[in-house]
Design an enzyme around this catalytic site. Structure first.
Site, PDB file in Angstrom:
ATOM      1  CD  GLU A 247      -2.764   0.717   2.691  1.00 35.00           C
ATOM      2  OE1 GLU A 247      -2.709   0.170   3.026  1.00 35.00           O
ATOM      3  OE2 GLU A 247      -3.637   2.119   1.715  1.00 35.00           O
TER       4      GLU A 247
ATOM      5  CD  GLU B 175      -4.595  -1.998   5.033  1.00 32.60           C
ATOM      6  OE1 GLU B 175      -4.269  -1.808   5.652  1.00 32.60           O
ATOM      7  OE2 GLU B 175      -5.515  -1.732   4.249  1.00 32.60           O
TER       8      GLU B 175
ATOM      9  CD  GLU C  23      -2.728  -2.140  10.637  1.00 33.89           C
ATOM     10  OE1 GLU C  23      -3.361  -2.410   9.394  1.00 33.89           O
ATOM     11  OE2 GLU C  23      -2.830  -0.611  10.722  1.00 33.89           O
TER      12      GLU C  23
ATOM     13  CG  HIS D  80      -7.566  -1.885   7.542  1.00 36.27           C
ATOM     14  ND1 HIS D  80      -8.521  -0.951   7.158  1.00 36.27           N
ATOM     15  CD2 HIS D  80      -6.759  -0.872   8.380  1.00 36.27           C
ATOM     16  CE1 HIS D  80      -8.229   0.238   7.043  1.00 36.27           C
ATOM     17  NE2 HIS D  80      -6.885  -0.285   7.729  1.00 36.27           N
TER      18      HIS D  80
HETATM   19  C1  7MF Z   1      -4.144   2.629  13.824  1.00 35.03           C
HETATM   20  O1  7MF Z   1      -4.157   2.627   7.841  1.00 35.03           O
HETATM   21  C2  7MF Z   1      -4.322   4.317  13.018  1.00 35.03           C
HETATM   22  C3  7MF Z   1      -3.351   4.639  11.824  1.00 35.03           C
HETATM   23  C4  7MF Z   1      -1.918   2.040   6.069  1.00 35.03           C
HETATM   24  C5  7MF Z   1      -0.594   2.556   6.999  1.00 35.03           C
HETATM   25  C6  7MF Z   1      -1.897   1.706   8.907  1.00 35.03           C
HETATM   26  O2  7MF Z   1      -3.730   0.307   8.418  1.00 35.03           O
HETATM   27  C7  7MF Z   1      -3.039   1.079   7.654  1.00 35.03           C
HETATM   28  C8  7MF Z   1      -2.178   0.623   6.993  1.00 35.03           C
HETATM   29  C9  7MF Z   1      -0.496   4.805   7.745  1.00 35.03           C
HETATM   30  C10 7MF Z   1      -0.548   5.715   8.815  1.00 35.03           C
HETATM   31  C11 7MF Z   1      -1.123   5.119   9.752  1.00 35.03           C
HETATM   32  C12 7MF Z   1      -1.645   3.750   9.981  1.00 35.03           C
HETATM   33  C13 7MF Z   1      -1.108   3.188   9.220  1.00 35.03           C
HETATM   34  C14 7MF Z   1      -0.865   3.594   8.169  1.00 35.03           C
HETATM   35  C15 7MF Z   1      -2.953   3.530  11.457  1.00 35.03           C
HETATM   36  C16 7MF Z   1      -2.163   2.680  12.219  1.00 35.03           C
HETATM   37  C17 7MF Z   1      -3.300   2.185  13.238  1.00 35.03           C
HETATM   38  N1  7MF Z   1      -3.512   0.758   6.072  1.00 35.03           N
HETATM   39 BR1  7MF Z   1       0.646   5.521   6.382  1.00 35.03          BR
HETATM   40 ZN    ZN Z   2      -5.910   1.696   8.223  1.00 31.40          ZN
END
Ligand code: 7MF
Ligand code: ZN
Length: 861
Positions: free
Chosen positions: A120, A262, A296, A299
């Site tokens: 991603e 995720e 995660e 998701h």
């Molecule tokens: C809780 O969104 C909140 C936000 C993308 C990577 C994790 O699951 C994700 C991934 C970024 C910035 C914040 C978070 C994530 C990413 C995140 C993680 C835990 N799909 Br870039």
């Molecule tokens: Zn996320």
């Protein structure tokens, strides 16, 4: 700049030219020569005799169309155009990649010797040629071939087959039965310790749970396992959502650009977001790990089963999943504390983003580098927008909407509008005006005026909404405003004469509204925008008496905390403006602070929040030109005053309690207030040396760090020795050393900058590891405003130098740490010119990444 990168527009969205139902992948792993074979059938959606596939940094080995070698193709900068192809055909592409040379931590790379992936948003194109876009959904069968030095060869879904090969190699084949976009693909190969457990779903299926960590780290995995089980249970109970595969794996890796990912059935986590034990992790770490594991996991339904049509719709999955992880944390822990956390994140970071050059709606319309849009706006404001729907529809209505959303869209790639439509249709609610929250950027302001008519016994609220002037749309939004009116005794008044949702929510749809409450016996105290019911600024001239009344009596802890924040902010403003000292003011604040200690809330962690002064970034939002020095002085001064005022209470609390070392909410709360007490006491004349020493030698990391940060902040004589001892004790554990790097970076002395620079050569530091960079330099630039904004510009120079270096090594990480430089226009002339100079210098780099280009270009132009 050789060629100016082009922005992609939401308005130009086109459906994919072809469909792919299934893809077969074979990986033959080798550090510099990994062979990837991809086979898939393409079905044209239109009459097109060519295809364009995404691909970056790939070496093409062979290309076959329907089994025949095909030479009619053109290699593009970021893909391949294959000409003369039939409507339907089988494609086979073999490519070669070099994971060992991939320092971007995107695509397939090596993390401390283990192969892992991050796809991603657009990383799959660094693995093979494909339609690397979220609306192309396929099932995946993946064979991983590797040396037996890598005992674990993992990919998404269920294991189909495994076996031995010649020359010390072996293979495993995986099949994921659920259609997914390429960004959810994952592969891991390495040698790990494995923690295994299970979860029995509500329909009685047994799911195998596995957590893979670096050898020797098994004792740090149980907390993540428990968090996963809690997440699975909670999603069944609150959202009626059950896990859908027979196995769920989490792998912790040390080199990772973000928190976690995720990937279907195979989450990959930054080790900092998995590993915890009492000795190495703080209470905050435990909390964050639980919420990220939850995020995660959640998701799986909001993101994976229903995914995004295109990346402009990122908030579809992220805003919703953040909302879900916030609710998870609130249901399992303290709702008020979690709300305070979320609101602090909005005010500290999102409001700043909205006020700066990277401002964008939660559904952006124009993007150069997608990695730049994983923002607090898309995530946190996105979650607030979901929360507003929840507030408007209620829990039952919201759950009906979720159910309809899954009935309609399971297995699809959809838009934010699809989500809102499901909510609207399931509850017969008109949410058309509400959709504007997805298009409009900037922080709206609610201007409130109140009038009490003693004779008519009416109380009138006039509310006007205004919008950032640089926002081209700027139409009235649909805003839920939660209110409470308190009588003179502090009791809530029954609200009559006004239409309310759920007994407490006013709905704004016009630019201006007048609400008249009836049967109001005496002039009430209004609690406005209670629970931060909308992501807005509130402009209302609260009197000191009103604020202290709310701080003492409002029904919710949240509202009381909010009143304290406003009191602190007002106090700091008078210091900054060097206003004639209004003696009244601190005495009103004093009496509330004292009364908070004399009538402590049940939850002592809340009390620790009540007495916490807003941080620099939150406060600086209130000034057109940020008065750096005056603001830092004012915060310090107010903290000293609070410390002196509360001294006897803090001493009493501190000496009456001890850290039990336990993990219950109560134990955690006591540690929080003890640390806050020590922080304040270290600022006074009280001799805290013995306490600092005792805490510093604690086996509990929260307690230990409490001592170190209090000592450093107060520049206590013991702090150098304590820091040195910590280094000696912990330099074998890099995640713990990140806490030490972060502490070093917050030191308030003028030497801090030299310390930070010298730490680049500390044996534990490594510029190619994003955790280290974030801990040391991220903390310095974000949490040490006085030193970062040194008038001589050395703070800016330090950041500029590092970004220039990271531009090539890891553009994503470079782009993430540049944020503090972007808002240069909000500072005085001297600082502004020095910040700008750094941006201009970076802009002149010849191979500037798209990531940095986009931000610098927006900031300068
Ligand atoms: C809780 O969104 C909140 C936000 C993308 C990577 C994790 O699951 C994700 C991934 C970024 C910035 C914040 C978070 C994530 C990413 C995140 C993680 C835990 N799909 Br870039
Ligand atoms: Zn996320």
């Amino acid at each position: 700049m050789t060629q100016k990168p082009q922005a992609k527009l939401l308005a130009n969205y086109q459906p994919p030219s072809h469909q792919v139902e299934h893809i077969d992948l074979v990986f033959d792993l080798s550090p510099q020569h990994t062979r990837v074979t991809a086979k898939y059938n393409l079905i044209a959606n239109n009459e097109q005799s060519y295809i364009e596939l995404d691909g970056v940094d790939l070496k093409l080995i062979t290309l076959k169309v329907d089994g025949q070698v095909h030479t009619d193709y053109t290699l593009l900068v970021d893909g391949i155009k294959i000409n003369s192809v039939p409507q339907t055909f089988a494609l086979e592409i073999e490519t070669e990649i070099a994971p060992e040379l991939n320092t971007s931590l995107e695509g397939l790379y090596l993390s401390d010797g283990a192969y892992c992936t991050q796809c991603e948003a657009e990383g799959f194109r660094k693995i093979t040629y494909f339609f690397d876009r979220p609306d192309v959904l396929a099932t995946y069968k993946v064979t991983v071939i590797g040396d037996k030095e890598f005992p674990f060869l993992l990919s998404n879904g269920n294991q189909l087959d495994a076996g031995e090969l010649e020359e010390g190699r072996h293979f495993v084949t995986w099949e994921d039965p659920y259609k997914k976009p390429s960004y959810l693909f994952a592969l891991v190969a390495g040698d790990f310790d494995k923690l295994e457990d299970k979860f029995v779903t509500k329909s009685g299926r047994e799911v195998k749970l596995q957590i893979f960590v670096d050898k020797g780290n098994l004792s740090k995995a149980p907390h993540a396992m428990t968090s996963l089980q809690k997440s699975m249970k909670w999603d069944e109970e609150r959202f009626n959502l059950e896990y859908d595969l027979d196995i769920y794996m989490i792998v912790a890796v040390d080199f990772f650009n973000m928190g976690a990912m995720e990937n279907k059935g195979l989450n990959i986590f930054n080790s900092a977001c998995v590993l915890a034990n009492q000795e190495t992790a703080t209470d905050r770490d435990y909390h964050v790990i639980e919420s990220i594991v939850g995020h995660e996991y959640f998701h799986n339904w909001t993101g994976n089963r229903v995914t995004c049509r295109d990346w402009f719709q990122l908030s579809l999955k992220e805003g919703l999943t953040v909302f879900r992880d916030q609710e998870f944390s609130s249901d399992l822990g303290s709702r008020a504390l979690n709300r305070i956390d979320a609101v602090n994140a909005m005010r500290t970071h999102q409001f700043a983003e909205d006020a700066g050059p990277m401002a964008h709606p939660i559904r952006p319309e124009e993007v150069i580098e997608m990695n730049n849009f994983y923002t607090v706006t898309v995530y946190n404001k996105g979650a607030e927008v979901i929360r507003m729907m929840h507030t408007l529809l209620g829990e039952q209505g919201f759950q009906k909407g979720m159910q309809l959303y899954f009935e309609r869209h399971d297995g699809q790639a959809v838009t934010c509008d699809d989500f809102v439509n499901a909510m609207a249709d399931a509850t017969q609610t008109d949410l058309n005006q509400f959709k504007l929250w997805y298009r409009q950027f900037g922080t709206p302001t609610l201007h409130v005026e109140t009038y009490y008519d003693a004779e008519a016994r009416t109380y009138q609220l006039d509310i006007k909404q205004t919008h950032a002037t640089n926002d081209p749309i700027s139409e009235p939004l649909h805003v839920p405003v939660a209110v409470e009116l308190l009588d003179e005794q502090g009791q809530p008044i029954v609200l009559e004469g006004v239409q309310l949702k759920h007994g407490r929510v006013l709905e704004l749809t016009e630019e201006a509204h007048r609400f008249v409450f009836h049967n109001v016996e005496s002039e009430p105290t209004p609690v406005l925008l209670e629970d931060f019911s909308a992501p807005c600024l509130l402009e209302y001239r609260y009197s000191l008496a009103q604020l202290s009344h709310i701080a003492k009596y409002a029904t919710s802890y949240y509202a009381r905390w909010e009143a304290m924040q406003i009191l602190f902010t007002q106090q700091i403003r008078t210091y900054v403006n060097a206003e004639a000292q209004n003696g009244n003011m601190f005495s009103e604040l004093s009496s509330v602070l004292v009364s908070l200690f004399e009538h402590k809330p049940d939850d002592l962690a809340i009390l620790a929040e009540y007495i916490s002064v807003p941080n620099f970034d939150t406060l600086s939002g209130g000034y057109d030109v940020v008065p750096v020095d005056a603001l830092c002085q004012a915060i310090k001064h107010l903290e000293l005053q609070i410390a002196q005022l509360l001294e006897p209470y803090l001493i009493a609390f501190y000496t009456d309690t001890k850290d039990s070392g336990g993990l219950s909410a109560e134990d955690v709360a006591i540690r929080a207030l003890r640390n806050k007490s020590l922080y304040y006491l270290a600022l006074t004349q009280v001799d805290v040396s013995a306490w600092l020493c005792e805490q510093a030698s604690s086996l509990n990391m929260t307690t230990k760090l409490g001592a170190l940060s209090s000592a450093l902040n107060a520049q206590h004589a013991l702090s150098d020795a304590m820091m040195q001892e910590f280094d000696v004790q912990w330099n074998h554990d890099l995640l713990v050393m990140d806490k030490w790097f972060a502490l070093q970076a917050t030191s308030p002395t003028d030497k801090c900058i030299d310390v930070v620079l010298s730490l680049y050569s500390h044996p534990c530091f490594d510029k190619s590891n994003p955790n280290r960079v974030r801990a040391l330099v991220g903390t310095f630039t974000r949490s040490n405003p006085q030193q970062f904004h040194r008038p001589d510009g050395k703070g800016y120079e330090l950041l500029g130098d590092l970004i220039a270096e990271l531009n090539e090594l890891n553009p994503q990480n470079a782009s993430r740490i540049i944020t503090p430089l972007l808002s240069f226009k909000r500072f005085d002339e001297n600082r502004q010119s020095k910040m700008r100079a750094q941006l201009e210098r970076l802009a002149a780099i010849s191979n500037l990444s798209d990531d940095l280009y986009e931000k610098i270009d927006r900031a300068l132009n």
